[in-house]
Design a protein around this motif. Sequence first.
Motif, short mmCIF file in Angstrom:
data_model
loop_
_atom_site.label_atom_id
_atom_site.label_comp_id
_atom_site.label_asym_id
_atom_site.label_seq_id
_atom_site.Cartn_x
_atom_site.Cartn_y
_atom_site.Cartn_z
N ARG A 184 0.55 -0.96 0.35
CA ARG A 184 0.03 0.06 -0.11
C ARG A 184 0.96 1.41 -0.29
NH1 ARG A 184 -4.99 -1.53 1.64
NH2 ARG A 184 -5.68 0.86 1.82
N ASP B 222 -5.60 6.61 2.32
CA ASP B 222 -4.37 5.18 3.15
C ASP B 222 -3.65 6.21 3.28
OD1 ASP B 222 -5.97 3.23 2.25
OD2 ASP B 222 -4.22 3.16 0.66
N MET C 36 -4.08 0.43 8.08
CA MET C 36 -5.25 0.91 6.47
C MET C 36 -5.61 -0.53 6.30
SD MET C 36 -2.00 2.61 4.42
CE MET C 36 -1.16 1.90 5.31
#
Length: 604
Positions: free
Chosen positions: A491, A530, A601
Amino acid sequence: MGLPAGLPFNETVGDTIPPNTPHAVSVSLPTWQSNVAYEEGEEWVLDKMQCGYPRFFIHKSIEKLATSIVKRHGNTESDKAMLLPSPRCADRCLEFLRTQNPTVDPSCIRHLDFVPHSDKIDNESSNLVQPRVSAALYPRELWPTAKAFWQHTGEGISSRRAEFCQHAFDEGRLVEAHSIRDSPPRVTKGPRRYQRASIDLKNGLNGNGEGKITNSVGPPDSAQFVEERYGRNLDVGLATQAKLAVRKRIAGSLTSAAELPDSLDHTDDLGRTRSRDVPGFSTDDVYLYPMGMNAIFHAHETLKATLREAESVMYGFPYVDTLKVLQKFGPGAIFYGHGSSADLDDLESRLEKGEKILSLFCEFPGNPLLQTPDMKRIRTLADKHDFAVVVDETIGNFLNVHVLPYADVLVSSLTKIFSGDCNVMGGCMILNPHSRYYSNLKSHLEAEYEDTMFEEDSVYLERNSRDFIDRIQRVNQNAEVIADILRAHPRVKQVNYPKYSESKHFYDVCRLPDGGYGGLLSATFHNIEDAQIFYDHLNTQKGPSLGTNFTLSSPFVLLAHYSELEWAAQYGCEESLVRFSVGLEDAEKLKEVFEFALTAMPNK
């Protein structure tokens, strides 16, 4: 997904970082929302701020003294005052106010100098630091211009000087110069405080054992150090010793962590004739300034005075105010924000066509993208086309990298890792004795250099920096651990760190045999959501500044470029960037904290 127990909520907004530190350099902005609210000027953040980064936030003690001066010597309905450490600094402020506001009546902009009352100085106190300050008075509507001068140049006074001068002003020991017949001696005094906040660096635990990386709460920063160790007041001789020790430490000729004055003659350092591996270099080539940006400002001013009036080049995406100094205090700047080989190709083409520039400023490495400039090529261009090279080595620091041979002038912020304790500002400018401009620069500085670092600040800085060498290796190692964790997570879009940068080979050219890649890195995320979740769940101290002994995180682009996010993005500085200044905590605790924020996240 809510925040788990133990994470910083918005009740910490505005607290000093470190906690309970009256002269702290950072302020708590613990959530993404609080950073946005700060930039939007929302009261729920601004009203809680006990401090801020000193060039962006006027400390309350400085505001108080400025208000006192206007009340006694100005018009409280129409005037404001900007406080400077000397008459020459005040003159520069007045000049900036007038040139930026040419339609304003010049007589409305003036300055007053405040000096020790001669009747208040006796034989017993003449060797003590005495109060001194200058005030630029201006119409209230010019506040944005005055604030820009304060921010860009770093010429403003420190909060410690303001606090001390306030006492002297209230007691009648500090008076406006024209109110007394004879000018008193040019000396200054320091307040009655100084206690180092304690930090749990071994375990990184808060009181509940929850793994928060923070400073433990200790006695106030202003408590007892100066009074207990040196008597009620600060002796000028001690401050002089402190400044010499700092300069020797920067020069590389002082490595001892002993107390003053013993460290100045420490046997481990005797006989060293070569500092920073540049023959002929000495402590005399190191000049102290009250903060890093002030060193940058004076480097630019010195080059203008000794070389020529011409545009300068800002190479690489810079810390915001370096570019502003080049743009606003002289003929202007050519900005190469990508810091790429193509940018150097374009500069070379201009120079080959006869275009003249004054200087090229760059950071080694850059902040916040941690890209490293090609110093060999820049040096070759400078030698061929007669321009000065100014390198900001704050991020790399001279225990990791050796860039002096490629520069005519080095600048650095001593506020950062050199101090580490986040409770004092400082800066330096360093001359390369092998520069073709050295003799001219040296002659100019011998005539014009003014030491405006407040004496008590220098004592703090010297004390904080004694273990500088021991701290660097641990910070280097911890930063690599965090870089590896972030790089491994899907991510995270990109990790910016010199070791993993496409410009690593340029860094390695200047990296010392036992040097690392520094304690600063940043990461961008694939989307803002995020970045927000990660930041809000990251259980470190969170606020502006870097180089602290504890890990300090910030949504840097949001905070530094809020009004120009699209402009910053075109140079790779995306809104989702979070910057980390990694500290001295236990590496396993650091890993836990960062891994927790990454797992917060949601899966997609």
